[in-house]
Design an enzyme around this catalytic site. Sequence first.
Site, PDB file in Angstrom:
ATOM      1  N   LYS A   1     -29.099 -35.352 -24.953  1.00 19.64           N
ATOM      2  CA  LYS A   1     -28.587 -35.106 -23.610  1.00 19.64           C
ATOM      3  C   LYS A   1     -28.300 -33.614 -23.483  1.00 19.64           C
ATOM      4  O   LYS A   1     -27.372 -33.097 -24.098  1.00 19.64           O
ATOM      5  CB  LYS A   1     -27.283 -35.874 -23.352  1.00 19.64           C
ATOM      6  CG  LYS A   1     -26.858 -35.764 -21.884  1.00 19.64           C
ATOM      7  CD  LYS A   1     -25.405 -36.057 -21.639  1.00 19.64           C
ATOM      8  CE  LYS A   1     -24.532 -34.842 -21.759  1.00 19.64           C
ATOM      9  NZ  LYS A   1     -24.844 -33.767 -20.789  1.00 19.64           N
TER      10      LYS A   1
ATOM     11  N   CYS B   1     -20.473 -18.646 -28.183  1.00 20.00           N
ATOM     12  CA  CYS B   1     -19.344 -19.041 -29.036  1.00 20.00           C
ATOM     13  C   CYS B   1     -19.116 -18.029 -30.147  1.00 20.00           C
ATOM     14  O   CYS B   1     -18.102 -18.076 -30.821  1.00 20.00           O
ATOM     15  CB  CYS B   1     -19.556 -20.443 -29.581  1.00 20.00           C
ATOM     16  SG  CYS B   1     -21.179 -20.646 -30.261  1.00 20.00           S
TER      17      CYS B   1
ATOM     18  N   GLU C   1     -10.474 -18.794 -26.343  1.00 16.33           N
ATOM     19  CA  GLU C   1     -11.790 -18.206 -26.132  1.00 16.33           C
ATOM     20  C   GLU C   1     -11.954 -17.946 -24.628  1.00 16.33           C
ATOM     21  O   GLU C   1     -11.857 -18.872 -23.822  1.00 16.33           O
ATOM     22  CB  GLU C   1     -12.816 -19.238 -26.605  1.00 16.33           C
ATOM     23  CG  GLU C   1     -14.194 -18.744 -26.759  1.00 16.33           C
ATOM     24  CD  GLU C   1     -15.104 -19.854 -27.297  1.00 16.33           C
ATOM     25  OE1 GLU C   1     -14.863 -21.044 -27.031  1.00 16.33           O
ATOM     26  OE2 GLU C   1     -16.075 -19.506 -27.977  1.00 16.33           O
TER      27      GLU C   1
HETATM   28  P1  ADP Z   1     -18.676 -26.256 -21.924  1.00 16.14           P
HETATM   29  O1  ADP Z   1     -17.233 -25.966 -21.663  1.00 16.14           O
HETATM   30  O2  ADP Z   1     -19.362 -25.258 -22.751  1.00 16.14           O
HETATM   31  O3  ADP Z   1     -19.433 -26.725 -20.722  1.00 16.14           O
HETATM   32  P2  ADP Z   1     -18.564 -28.964 -22.801  1.00 16.14           P
HETATM   33  O4  ADP Z   1     -18.051 -29.404 -24.127  1.00 16.14           O
HETATM   34  O5  ADP Z   1     -17.846 -29.412 -21.585  1.00 16.14           O
HETATM   35  O6  ADP Z   1     -18.674 -27.421 -22.955  1.00 16.14           O
HETATM   36  O7  ADP Z   1     -20.081 -29.375 -22.615  1.00 16.14           O
HETATM   37  C1  ADP Z   1     -21.023 -29.374 -23.666  1.00 16.14           C
HETATM   38  C2  ADP Z   1     -21.885 -30.600 -23.526  1.00 16.14           C
HETATM   39  O8  ADP Z   1     -21.059 -31.741 -23.660  1.00 16.14           O
HETATM   40  C3  ADP Z   1     -22.592 -30.741 -22.180  1.00 16.14           C
HETATM   41  O9  ADP Z   1     -23.877 -31.312 -22.382  1.00 16.14           O
HETATM   42  C4  ADP Z   1     -21.697 -31.723 -21.449  1.00 16.14           C
HETATM   43  O10 ADP Z   1     -22.386 -32.468 -20.470  1.00 16.14           O
HETATM   44  C5  ADP Z   1     -21.267 -32.624 -22.582  1.00 16.14           C
HETATM   45  N1  ADP Z   1     -20.037 -33.368 -22.340  1.00 16.14           N
HETATM   46  C6  ADP Z   1     -18.914 -32.962 -21.710  1.00 16.14           C
HETATM   47  N2  ADP Z   1     -17.998 -33.958 -21.690  1.00 16.14           N
HETATM   48  C7  ADP Z   1     -18.558 -35.015 -22.331  1.00 16.14           C
HETATM   49  C8  ADP Z   1     -18.117 -36.353 -22.646  1.00 16.14           C
HETATM   50  N3  ADP Z   1     -16.919 -36.794 -22.319  1.00 16.14           N
HETATM   51  N4  ADP Z   1     -18.979 -37.152 -23.313  1.00 16.14           N
HETATM   52  C9  ADP Z   1     -20.197 -36.718 -23.673  1.00 16.14           C
HETATM   53  N5  ADP Z   1     -20.661 -35.492 -23.409  1.00 16.14           N
HETATM   54  C10 ADP Z   1     -19.860 -34.636 -22.752  1.00 16.14           C
END
Ligand code: ADP
Length: 490
Positions: free
Chosen positions: A188, A297, A394
């Site tokens: 994904k 990062c 960060e």
């Molecule tokens: P950023 O702050 O860099 O956007 P995230 O951790 O929110 O980092 O996002 C990184 C990835 O994790 C993206 O592909 C996002 O869609 C996915 N993501 C965010 N929340 C969830 C969740 N609850 N379950 C699965 N994937 C998630």
Amino acid sequence: MADTTTSELGRIGLKRPDLFREQCYIDGKWMGEPKHPVRNPATAGLLGHIPNLGKAETERAVAAAEAALPKWRSASARTRADILRKWNDLMLKHQEDLARLMTAEQGKPLAESRGEIAYAGSFFEWFGEEAKRVYGDTIPGPASDRRIIVLKQPVGVVGAITPWNFPAAMITRKIGPGIAAGCTVVLKPSELTPYSALAIALLGEEAGLPPGVFNIVTGDAEPIGRVLTEDPRIRKFTFTGSTPVGKKLAAQCAGTVKRVSLELGGNAPFLVFDDADVDAAVAGAIISKFRNTGQTCVCANRFFVQDGVYDTFAKALAENASALVVGDGLAGLTQQGPLINDKAMRKVQAHVADALGHGAKVLTGAKPDSQGGTFYQPTVLRDVAPDALLCREETFGPVAGLVRFKTEEDAIRLANDSRAGLAAYAYTRDLARSWRVSEGLEYGMVGMNTGLISTEVSPFGGVKESGIGREGSKYGIEEYLNIKAVFVQL
Ligand code: ADP
């Protein structure tokens, strides 16, 4: 296809327009109705749509990956390597199109996107070669009539979730070693930058990847993430993204005791000692801090500068930062693009306001750029308090905050005062100090007299709350291999 704005797409100017895919890729078929909008962060213009898939389609992708596994894992390493090499060749052949697509969805300057495509492809080439070197061991038996052989075998079906800041490299760094090892993958990508991922899948198909070996689902992160972390058919989960989401997903993996790799947030310290080559330190700081508008990062996040060079370094860094050309990444001269979205903009503004509230002084920037949107001026602040938000969290934006230090011990203590432990940088011309500092920093990677530490040949990853596991290098493929001990009684 939904109502894609032709003007945005036209501006990208793809030589091969079919690299722009608005469907997911499952079991070698393009499927799903484009529904969810994707925008260009530089213009807020609509680029297109992607499918909003959920639990059922993700389970279908897992079934396809599971069905493809036996044949793929028993293919010879050379067969897998040949396909990976062709995949890299295709990435390079279409480098310009892939770079333009990436800049349009992510915002980074075209030069950086071109570099990322080459970097992304290098993981296919590197791990294709490494597949041929998955050596086991023979161990002297505990008795004269016993033998022990260690085999390394692919983990199985892999679930992967990737972020938006490196829309291509964060994917190939996972699927390259996974596919090379003989695993199959369900990925994904970030909903903010899906088109790079989908174009890479198309090129994989052209390189000869059999159906089901690599599958992409887009849609609501939560239900897709649940399947990728909780489905017992998935034996390994790999994630790059924010620390809170990584912790949550790792916890979800516990129920099925999956192997987990996490590449999470950093809070990189950048140390400049009195004996440093200050010009080199400034050049390294510009690369490490402002690359990708500060949204990596491993971006330097806290600058610790020794008394003797503090003023010189501060002045030169501010001069260099203020000269950076801010704008749409598709424009030729741009060196710094927009932030990814409004949320990122709010975080940067909050960090700057907090630093100023704690007594910091502005050397350059510290405000949104006149171009509007999510453009923010490259910023250098001096006299930042070590307990300001800018140092504790960060920032993920183009803000360099400078803190003064007196002794080497102070610098190392300040640098290690973080729950993150991804990358650190230090500039010194003293050989003994360079060793002491490299060994004293509690980080997975140290850039000693360099601001650039990413290459496929070196292990990338963190300690403490920055993650588990390594990507790239000879170590990267181990994350996708299980060790099996075979005992033989003669
Ligand atoms: P950023 O702050 O860099 O956007 P995230 O951790 O929110 O980092 O996002 C990184 C990835 O994790 C993206 O592909 C996002 O869609 C996915 N993501 C965010 N929340 C969830 C969740 N609850 N379950 C699965 N994937 C998630």
